[in-house]
Design an enzyme around this catalytic site. Structure first.
Site, PDB file in Angstrom:
ATOM      1  N   SER A   1      16.711  20.644  47.874  1.00 26.89           N
ATOM      2  CA  SER A   1      16.372  20.748  46.445  1.00 26.89           C
ATOM      3  C   SER A   1      15.336  21.827  46.204  1.00 26.89           C
ATOM      4  CB  SER A   1      15.825  19.415  45.929  1.00 26.89           C
ATOM      5  OG  SER A   1      15.452  19.571  44.576  1.00 26.89           O
TER       6      SER A   1
ATOM      7  N   HIS B   1      17.775  11.693  44.000  1.00 31.96           N
ATOM      8  CA  HIS B   1      16.827  12.697  43.484  1.00 31.96           C
ATOM      9  C   HIS B   1      17.397  13.313  42.207  1.00 31.96           C
ATOM     10  CE1 HIS B   1      15.796  16.939  42.897  1.00 31.96           C
ATOM     11  NE2 HIS B   1      14.586  16.636  43.327  1.00 31.96           N
ATOM     12  N   ASN B   2      18.662  13.669  42.264  1.00 32.15           N
ATOM     13  CA  ASN B   2      19.276  14.301  41.093  1.00 32.15           C
ATOM     14  C   ASN B   2      19.452  13.316  39.933  1.00 32.15           C
ATOM     15  OD1 ASN B   2      19.443  16.483  42.820  1.00 32.15           O
ATOM     16  ND2 ASN B   2      21.436  17.123  42.073  1.00 32.15           N
TER      17      ASN B   2
ATOM     18  N   GLU C   1      16.270  13.214  38.398  1.00 33.66           N
ATOM     19  CA  GLU C   1      16.121  14.516  37.703  1.00 33.66           C
ATOM     20  C   GLU C   1      16.807  14.454  36.322  1.00 33.66           C
ATOM     21  OE1 GLU C   1      17.274  18.046  40.122  1.00 33.66           O
ATOM     22  OE2 GLU C   1      18.655  18.523  38.510  1.00 33.66           O
TER      23      GLU C   1
ATOM     24  N   LYS D   1      19.407  12.716  48.246  1.00 28.86           N
ATOM     25  CA  LYS D   1      19.474  13.885  47.350  1.00 28.86           C
ATOM     26  C   LYS D   1      20.194  13.523  46.043  1.00 28.86           C
ATOM     27  CE  LYS D   1      19.162  18.192  45.948  1.00 28.86           C
ATOM     28  NZ  LYS D   1      20.046  18.434  44.873  1.00 28.86           N
TER      29      LYS D   1
HETATM   30  C1  6PG Z   1      18.007  20.683  42.936  1.00 31.10           C
HETATM   31  C2  6PG Z   1      18.965  20.600  41.783  1.00 31.10           C
HETATM   32  C3  6PG Z   1      20.239  21.279  42.157  1.00 31.10           C
HETATM   33  C4  6PG Z   1      21.111  21.607  40.974  1.00 31.10           C
HETATM   34  C5  6PG Z   1      21.786  20.421  40.409  1.00 31.10           C
HETATM   35  C6  6PG Z   1      22.061  20.555  38.953  1.00 31.10           C
HETATM   36  O1  6PG Z   1      17.584  19.637  43.364  1.00 31.10           O
HETATM   37  O2  6PG Z   1      17.704  21.797  43.360  1.00 31.10           O
HETATM   38  O3  6PG Z   1      19.210  19.275  41.460  1.00 31.10           O
HETATM   39  O4  6PG Z   1      20.841  20.513  43.134  1.00 31.10           O
HETATM   40  O5  6PG Z   1      20.400  22.272  40.006  1.00 31.10           O
HETATM   41  O6  6PG Z   1      22.982  20.303  41.110  1.00 31.10           O
HETATM   42  O7  6PG Z   1      22.983  19.619  38.643  1.00 31.10           O
HETATM   43  P1  6PG Z   1      23.797  19.586  37.301  1.00 31.10           P
HETATM   44  O8  6PG Z   1      24.547  20.895  37.217  1.00 31.10           O
HETATM   45  O9  6PG Z   1      24.668  18.419  37.458  1.00 31.10           O
HETATM   46  O10 6PG Z   1      22.784  19.492  36.217  1.00 31.10           O
END
Ligand code: 6PG
Length: 473
Positions: A130, A187-188, A191, A184
């Site tokens: 990430s 984490h997302n 996010e 991960k």
């Molecule tokens: C990270 C981000 C990265 C990416 C996501 C965005 O941790 O660096 O999460 O993995 O920006 O995949 O996901 P979406 O396109 O679903 O918003």
């Protein structure tokens, strides 16, 4: 010439930046890309890092360039392409070699790939990375899943390239097979929730208080110097203060309100549902992205239904209201993180991983998209109480919830009365209110289930009678 310590396939944006980071930290790296031109250009542009990089034009040369047992990072689009790349590599590898998928893979694919290699002598690591482009280049947060032995082979390189928080590297081995990619994914999911909550607060400031993008940017800037200090708040200020070069208007006002999504948020919600763990803030955030994408339908509905009492948004004390917004965001954020950690805790049991909660919080403190000072507080809470049932019942977070949930309640109420959508903020409040209430209302649901389907219920007095007298009512 000495052999490379590690190899990397896929010189797209993330792969190229990761490779430069690896080279810069003193590790010799072999690189390969399907298109030879890309490999040549990457090497030619690598400047003083050129001597640390071995550009390879064939798979044979690439494999031969790496010191066995060979760790090979595959950084390509998640999905079938990864399976194809693994198949293409396999015949060239020898026992002990490690294929490392560093993309945003679904952890179920990672488990399958890990199992498929089991009797081949080859091993597999699913590695969550990430931090976006910048993180890959200068220090990402790295979540590793695979055998401990395979991690030992790559630990030195990964430690050298990971982000550092107070000198501590943001990388860790989290468990076997899909553990790294699962973490991960969550984490997302967090996010998504974090971003949605920030967007809802922005909506209240924009549509409720009628503030300009620049004014709202200043509010986030102030918050970034307080308890909400985090990368996402920091970039929110920057985004709100940027000007569109085409029109001279705030950039954010010129961007269509349709959010994209590639799947990790949805996977978090699905896995939470599969395990029966409430992750309402993540679910609300995923749903909010979906509804955002229905732009045409929303515009048509606005014509038919109109906006609910939007003009009546009344705030007596603006400064106090903005302080409430800050605390409401903090409270809601606690709810989202508590849910994310609860999902990981359930998954740890479900998949036999022993996921280390304090370590996960620790490696999210820097490098990743949700990095923040807040994660240092979570690290400390889980270090003191690693087996806590939920983050919000640890002493430090229970105190924070008690201090801020009043603000969340006032903000959600004001938004609801003003007709402003706050699904993620409201979900966090609903979560607190349900989780903290010893006697809920599911007794009625149990009665209904028993009424129409004789599903039975347990009694509060423990008596051995499990059906109601419905036939006689
Ligand atoms: C990270 C981000 C990265 C990416 C996501 C965005 O941790 O660096 O999460 O993995 O920006 O995949 O996901 P979406 O396109 O679903 O918003």
């Amino acid at each position: 010439m000495s052999q490379a310590e590690i190899g990397l396939i896929g010189l797209g944006v993330m792969g190229a930046n990761l490779a430069l980071n690896i080279a810069e930290k003193g590790n010799r790296i072999a690189v390969f890309n399907r298109t030879v031109e890309t490999t040549r250009k990457f090497h030619a542009d690598a400047g003083e890092l050129k001597s640390q990089i071995v550009p390879c034009e064939t798979i044979e040369a690439f494999v031969a360039a790496i010191r066995p047992p060979r760790p090979i990072i595959i950084m390509i689009k998640a999905g079938e392409a990864v399976d194809q790349q693994m198949e293409a590599l396999k015949p060239h590898l020898a026992g002990g070699d490690i294929m490392i998928d560093a993309g945003n893979a679904n952890f179920r694919d990672t488990m399958r790939r890990f199992d498929a290699l089991k009797d081949t002598g080859l091993t597999f690591i699913g590695m969550g990375v990430s931090g976006g482009e910048e993180g890959a280049r200068h220090g990402p947060s790295i979540m590793v899943g695979g055998t401990e032995e395979s991690y030992a082979r790559v630990e030195k390189v990964l430690t050298s390239i990971a982000a550092k928080y107070d000198g501590e590297p943001c990388v860790a081995w989290l468990g076997e097979n899909g553990a790294g990619h699962f973490v991960k994914t969550i984490h997302n999911g967090i996010e998504y929730a974090d971003m949605q909550m920030i967007a809802e607060i922005y909506g209240i400031l924009r549509d409720g208080l009628k503030m300009t993008a620049e004014e709202i940017g200043d509010v986030f800037g102030t918050w970034n110097r307080g308890r909400l200090n985090s990368y996402l708040i920091e970039i929110t200020e920057k985004v709100l203060e940027a000007t569109d070069p085409l029109t001279g208007k705030p950039m954010v006002d010129m961007i269509l309100d349709k959010a994209g999504q590639k799947g990790t948020g949805k996977w978090s919600a699905i896995e939470a549902q599969n395990m029966g763990v409430p992750a309402t803030a993540i679910e609300a955030a995923v749903a909010a992205r979906s509804i955002s994408s229905m732009k045409g339908e929303r515009e048509a509905a606005e014509k038919i239904l109109g906006l609910p009492s939007i003009g009546e948004f009344q705030v007596a004390d603006r400064a106090a209201f903005i302080k409430d917004l800050e605390n409401a965001l903090l409270a809601a954020k606690i709810g989202a993180y508590a849910q994310g950690f609860a999902v990981m805790s359930a998954a740890s049991k479900e998949f036999g991983w022993s996921l280390p909660m304090p370590t996960i919080a620790r490696i999210w403190r820097a490098g990743c998209i949700i990095r923040s000072q807040f994660l240092d507080e979570i690290t400390s809470a889980f270090t003191k109480a690693p087996d806590a049932a939920n983050l919000i019942v640890t002493p430090a977070f229970a105190a924070m919830v008690k201090e801020t949930d009043g603000a969340l309640r006032r903000i959600v109420s004001a938004a609801v009365l003003g007709g402003l959508p706050v699904p993620a903020l409201a979900s966090a409040l609903g979560y607190f209110d349900s989780y903290r209430r010893g006697r809920g209302t599911a007794n009625l649901i149990q009665a209904q289930r028993d009424f129409f389907g004789a599903h039975g219920f347990d009694r509060v007095d423990g008596a051995d009678s499990h059906h109601g007298p419905w036939g006689s009512v």
